[in-house]
Write a protein that holds these residues in place. Structure first.
Motif, PDB file in Angstrom:
ATOM      1  N   LEU A   4      -8.621 -16.835  -7.808  1.00 24.23           N
ATOM      2  CA  LEU A   4      -9.365 -15.686  -8.309  1.00 24.23           C
ATOM      3  C   LEU A   4      -8.437 -14.476  -8.348  1.00 24.23           C
ATOM      4  CD1 LEU A   4     -12.678 -16.032  -6.242  1.00 24.23           C
ATOM      5  CD2 LEU A   4     -12.163 -16.993  -8.503  1.00 24.23           C
ATOM      6  N   GLY A   5      -8.753 -13.541  -9.205  1.00 22.85           N
ATOM      7  CA  GLY A   5      -7.962 -12.314  -9.236  1.00 22.85           C
ATOM      8  C   GLY A   5      -7.804 -11.765 -10.630  1.00 22.85           C
ATOM      9  N   GLY A   6      -6.776 -10.975 -10.817  1.00 23.91           N
ATOM     10  CA  GLY A   6      -6.508 -10.291 -12.061  1.00 23.91           C
ATOM     11  C   GLY A   6      -5.709  -9.042 -11.752  1.00 23.91           C
ATOM     12  N   THR A   7      -4.807  -8.674 -12.620  1.00 24.01           N
ATOM     13  CA  THR A   7      -3.927  -7.542 -12.347  1.00 24.01           C
ATOM     14  C   THR A   7      -4.696  -6.284 -11.998  1.00 24.01           C
ATOM     15  OG1 THR A   7      -2.253  -8.441 -13.835  1.00 24.01           O
ATOM     16  CG2 THR A   7      -2.090  -6.103 -13.301  1.00 24.01           C
ATOM     17  N   TYR A   8      -5.750  -5.998 -12.738  1.00 23.88           N
ATOM     18  CA  TYR A   8      -6.507  -4.764 -12.508  1.00 23.88           C
ATOM     19  C   TYR A   8      -7.748  -4.977 -11.655  1.00 23.88           C
ATOM     20  CZ  TYR A   8      -3.569  -2.779 -16.160  1.00 23.88           C
ATOM     21  OH  TYR A   8      -2.490  -2.341 -16.891  1.00 23.88           O
ATOM     22  N   ALA A   9      -7.960  -6.173 -11.151  1.00 18.70           N
ATOM     23  CA  ALA A   9      -9.183  -6.478 -10.401  1.00 18.70           C
ATOM     24  C   ALA A   9      -9.328  -5.550  -9.192  1.00 18.70           C
ATOM     25  CB  ALA A   9      -9.157  -7.937  -9.951  1.00 18.70           C
ATOM     26  N   GLY A  10     -10.451  -4.838  -9.143  1.00 19.19           N
ATOM     27  CA  GLY A  10     -10.680  -3.935  -8.024  1.00 19.19           C
ATOM     28  C   GLY A  10      -9.704  -2.785  -7.985  1.00 19.19           C
ATOM     29  N   ASN A  11      -9.409  -2.208  -9.140  1.00 21.25           N
ATOM     30  CA  ASN A  11      -8.489  -1.065  -9.209  1.00 21.25           C
ATOM     31  C   ASN A  11      -8.907   0.024  -8.221  1.00 21.25           C
ATOM     32  OD1 ASN A  11      -8.314   1.850 -10.610  1.00 21.25           O
ATOM     33  ND2 ASN A  11      -6.443   0.695 -11.014  1.00 21.25           N
ATOM     34  N   PRO A  12      -7.959   0.646  -7.516  1.00 19.19           N
ATOM     35  CA  PRO A  12      -8.322   1.595  -6.462  1.00 19.19           C
ATOM     36  C   PRO A  12      -9.099   2.811  -6.949  1.00 19.19           C
ATOM     37  CG  PRO A  12      -5.952   1.607  -6.872  1.00 19.19           C
ATOM     38  CD  PRO A  12      -6.507   0.415  -7.571  1.00 19.19           C
TER      39      PRO A  12
ATOM     40  N   PHE B 132      -2.505   7.141  -5.187  1.00 16.22           N
ATOM     41  CA  PHE B 132      -1.878   6.115  -6.028  1.00 16.22           C
ATOM     42  C   PHE B 132      -2.924   5.574  -6.988  1.00 16.22           C
ATOM     43  CE2 PHE B 132      -3.304   3.918  -2.174  1.00 16.22           C
ATOM     44  CZ  PHE B 132      -3.954   2.783  -2.650  1.00 16.22           C
ATOM     45  N   THR B 133      -2.469   5.137  -8.156  1.00 15.85           N
ATOM     46  CA  THR B 133      -3.388   4.651  -9.185  1.00 15.85           C
ATOM     47  C   THR B 133      -3.508   3.137  -9.204  1.00 15.85           C
ATOM     48  OG1 THR B 133      -1.623   4.581 -10.839  1.00 15.85           O
ATOM     49  CG2 THR B 133      -2.904   6.633 -10.675  1.00 15.85           C
ATOM     50  N   HIS B 134      -2.507   2.431  -8.657  1.00 10.28           N
ATOM     51  CA  HIS B 134      -2.508   0.972  -8.775  1.00 10.28           C
ATOM     52  C   HIS B 134      -1.415   0.395  -7.890  1.00 10.28           C
ATOM     53  CE1 HIS B 134      -2.779  -2.995 -10.684  1.00 10.28           C
ATOM     54  NE2 HIS B 134      -1.465  -2.975 -10.808  1.00 10.28           N
ATOM     55  N   THR B 135      -1.709  -0.736  -7.278  1.00 13.59           N
ATOM     56  CA  THR B 135      -0.659  -1.536  -6.639  1.00 13.59           C
ATOM     57  C   THR B 135      -0.829  -3.010  -6.969  1.00 13.59           C
ATOM     58  OG1 THR B 135      -1.820  -2.083  -4.578  1.00 13.59           O
ATOM     59  CG2 THR B 135      -0.682   0.048  -4.656  1.00 13.59           C
ATOM     60  N   CYS B 136      -2.030  -3.379  -7.424  1.00 11.40           N
ATOM     61  CA  CYS B 136      -2.517  -4.752  -7.573  1.00 11.40           C
ATOM     62  C   CYS B 136      -2.867  -5.289  -6.191  1.00 11.40           C
ATOM     63  CB  CYS B 136      -1.535  -5.684  -8.275  1.00 11.40           C
ATOM     64  SG  CYS B 136      -2.244  -7.349  -8.523  1.00 11.40           S
ATOM     65  N   PHE B 137      -4.136  -5.519  -5.966  1.00 12.79           N
ATOM     66  CA  PHE B 137      -4.632  -5.938  -4.660  1.00 12.79           C
ATOM     67  C   PHE B 137      -4.024  -7.260  -4.214  1.00 12.79           C
ATOM     68  CE2 PHE B 137      -7.965  -7.714  -1.822  1.00 12.79           C
ATOM     69  CZ  PHE B 137      -8.017  -6.689  -0.891  1.00 12.79           C
ATOM     70  N   MET B 138      -3.568  -8.053  -5.175  1.00 14.25           N
ATOM     71  CA  MET B 138      -2.957  -9.338  -4.827  1.00 14.25           C
ATOM     72  C   MET B 138      -1.483  -9.189  -4.447  1.00 14.25           C
ATOM     73  SD  MET B 138      -4.646 -11.725  -7.793  1.00 14.25           S
ATOM     74  CE  MET B 138      -3.895 -10.696  -9.053  1.00 14.25           C
ATOM     75  N   VAL B 139      -0.937  -7.989  -4.587  1.00 19.79           N
ATOM     76  CA  VAL B 139       0.451  -7.726  -4.189  1.00 19.79           C
ATOM     77  C   VAL B 139       0.480  -6.961  -2.875  1.00 19.79           C
ATOM     78  CG1 VAL B 139       2.622  -6.597  -4.843  1.00 19.79           C
ATOM     79  CG2 VAL B 139       1.240  -7.762  -6.579  1.00 19.79           C
ATOM     80  N   THR B 140      -0.089  -5.763  -2.872  1.00 22.34           N
ATOM     81  CA  THR B 140      -0.274  -5.003  -1.634  1.00 22.34           C
ATOM     82  C   THR B 140      -1.707  -4.495  -1.605  1.00 22.34           C
ATOM     83  OG1 THR B 140       0.557  -2.992  -2.691  1.00 22.34           O
ATOM     84  CG2 THR B 140       2.136  -4.302  -1.414  1.00 22.34           C
ATOM     85  N   GLU B 141      -2.320  -4.521  -0.452  1.00 25.88           N
ATOM     86  CA  GLU B 141      -3.759  -4.289  -0.335  1.00 25.88           C
ATOM     87  C   GLU B 141      -4.077  -2.820  -0.062  1.00 25.88           C
ATOM     88  OE1 GLU B 141      -5.228  -8.428   1.612  1.00 25.88           O
ATOM     89  OE2 GLU B 141      -3.899  -7.213   2.859  1.00 25.88           O
ATOM     90  N   TYR B 142      -5.360  -2.472  -0.219  1.00 23.06           N
ATOM     91  CA  TYR B 142      -5.843  -1.130   0.095  1.00 23.06           C
ATOM     92  C   TYR B 142      -7.291  -1.252   0.557  1.00 23.06           C
ATOM     93  CZ  TYR B 142      -6.556  -2.049  -4.899  1.00 23.06           C
ATOM     94  OH  TYR B 142      -6.823  -2.653  -6.101  1.00 23.06           O
TER      95      TYR B 142
END
Length: 447
Positions: free
Chosen positions: A314-322, A88-98
């Protein structure tokens, strides 16, 4: 794709016809607000070589501004990225974690200076990391003011642009600026008015006075310093200065932030530039070399400070992209398994041995400085310390024409900085240094 042949090779003039054609398209479709050091378009890159669309093999003394320390296409980074893209390319860590996000945080908590309990927050860019470090410091202290240094560079966002010292091109026409940012003199040994031997004590005294008498220590949330100033000219602070600042900050409940975005991740011959003097910051920012070319940044620091920010603050949509996190784990593996910290030290020794003899009483090279594979030379008018920006520009242009990518920096635009990939081969490094030395000689003779 295989790593390009590690040899300088010129098939056309630089830039070549295909790059020139693409440059015309760029000028039509891309804002002119983006500058460019060398208008060549890249076909592939790896090790210490960049191959342009005309087939020229260019020696890379820039690393994408200290980003591709493990090379631009290291297999261990590429393999992890490819594997993650398939998942997967993205989920947003603030929505679902990895777990990749947690893995990178764990590695940074281990690698950064100090053995205290730490936590990490991941973001996308260096400016984001610095800005979030300020948010954390303000939340933890309940204070507003931020103290930075002359010649500093911290980013291009509103707050970090304000924290940056140089006006053109970073600040000109972009005001008004953020409030509560105060600037103390940088301990710039080569240019310190009373001599380099006084820089540490007098610069610290000026910072202390600024904090205590002009701002008020009880109003200062953070003191932010680059352990080696990057865009300002690769200024290495004199021994003891950073330790004094860190101690002073602790005495007054001020958060000491080390901006290691350019100097971190092995670049200076230690994992972090702070390690050279045993300085342990409260918060440390990383980016650039962290993810082998993918956008990832971080704030790492004392757990109690990192937890001071409110939940959701803290955060951001792309913060810590997988994908970027996967690349970071690959880059960290390479830095450690290939002992690139020691390699950076070796590179620095070779550069210094070649360039330091150029510093003489009547030379155009006023200073050679740096640590590890973060080295620079400052160009001046012979017999003076007067900056010679035109000469630096001419030297860089000559290097470019001969297939060596060199960068100009410094508050006065007169510093050539060297940031080769830590995986560069000795023969390639020597060839690039030969070109640089000849460029200096030719440009100086032509004045």
């Amino acid at each position: 794709m295989a790593t390009p042949v590690q040899q300088r090779l010129l098939k056309t003039a630089i830039p070549g016809p295909r790059s020139a054609e693409l440059q015309q398209r760029r000028e039509e479709h891309v804002t002119s607000g983006f500058g460019v050091t060398l208008p060549v378009f890249v076909e592939e890159a790896g090790g210490g070589i960049i191959v342009d669309v005309d087939g020229n093999h260019l020696i890379d003394f820039a690393s994408g501004i200290a980003v591709t320390s493990v090379g631009a296409s290291h297999p261990k980074v590429a393999e992890r990225v490819k594997a993650q893209v398939d998942k997967f390319t993205h989920t947003c860590f603030m929505v679902t974690e990895y777990d990749l996000f947690v893995d990178v945080a764990e590695q940074l908590n281990r690698l950064t200076p100090g053995d205290h309990a730490k936590k990490t927050a991941l973001f996308s860019t260096g400016a984001e990391a610095v800005e979030n470090a300020i948010k954390i410091a303000r939340s933890a202290t309940g204070r507003d003011a931020v103290v930075v240094l002359g010649h500093a560079y911290h980013g291009r966002s509103l707050l970090t642009m304000t924290m940056t010292a140089k006006n053109v091109p970073y600040k000109e026409s972009f005001g008004p600026f953020a409030p509560e940012v105060y600037r103390a003199p940088s301990p710039y040994p080569y240019r310190w008015p009373t001599g380099p031997e006084n820089a540490a004590e007098e610069a610290f005294a000026a910072l202390r006075e600024l904090v205590l008498t002009q701002v008020g220590a009880s109003n200062v949330a953070a003191i932010v310093a680059e352990p080696i100033q990057g865009e300002g000219g690769f200024i290495v602070p004199p021994a003891g200065y950073l330790a004094k600042v860190a101690e002073f900050a602790r005495e007054h409940g001020i958060v000491f932030v080390a901006d290691e975005i350019q100097s971190g991740m092995g670049r200076t011959g230690e994992m972090f530039a702070c390690d050279h003097e045993g300085v342990v910051p409260d918060l440390i920012t990383t980016a650039k070399a962290l993810a082998g070319g993918l956008p990832l940044s971080a704030v790492t620091g004392r757990a109690e400070l990192m937890d001071a920010a409110p939940v959701g603050g803290l955060g951001g949509t792309y913060a810590g992209n997988p994908i970027a996190c996967a690349a970071a784990l690959g880059a960290i593996e390479v830095i450690e398994s290939e002992n690139l910290v020691a390699r950076a030290k070796h590179i620095g020794e070779k550069i210094e041995a070649r360039l330091r003899p150029l510093v003489t009483g009547d030379s155009v090279v006023g200073d050679v400085r740096g640590r590890g594979a973060m080295q620079a030379l400052e160009l001046v008018r012979p017999g003076t310390t007067e900056p010679d920006a035109a000469l630096a520009k001419a030297v860089a242009a000559s290097c470019h024409a001969q297939g060596v990518i060199a960068l100009v920096c410094g508050t006065f635009g007169n510093v050539i900085r060297l940031l080769p990939p830590l995986v560069i081969e000795d023969e390639l490094l020597d060839d690039g240094l030969d070109v640089l030395v000849e460029a200096i000689s030719s440009a100086a003779a032509g004045r």
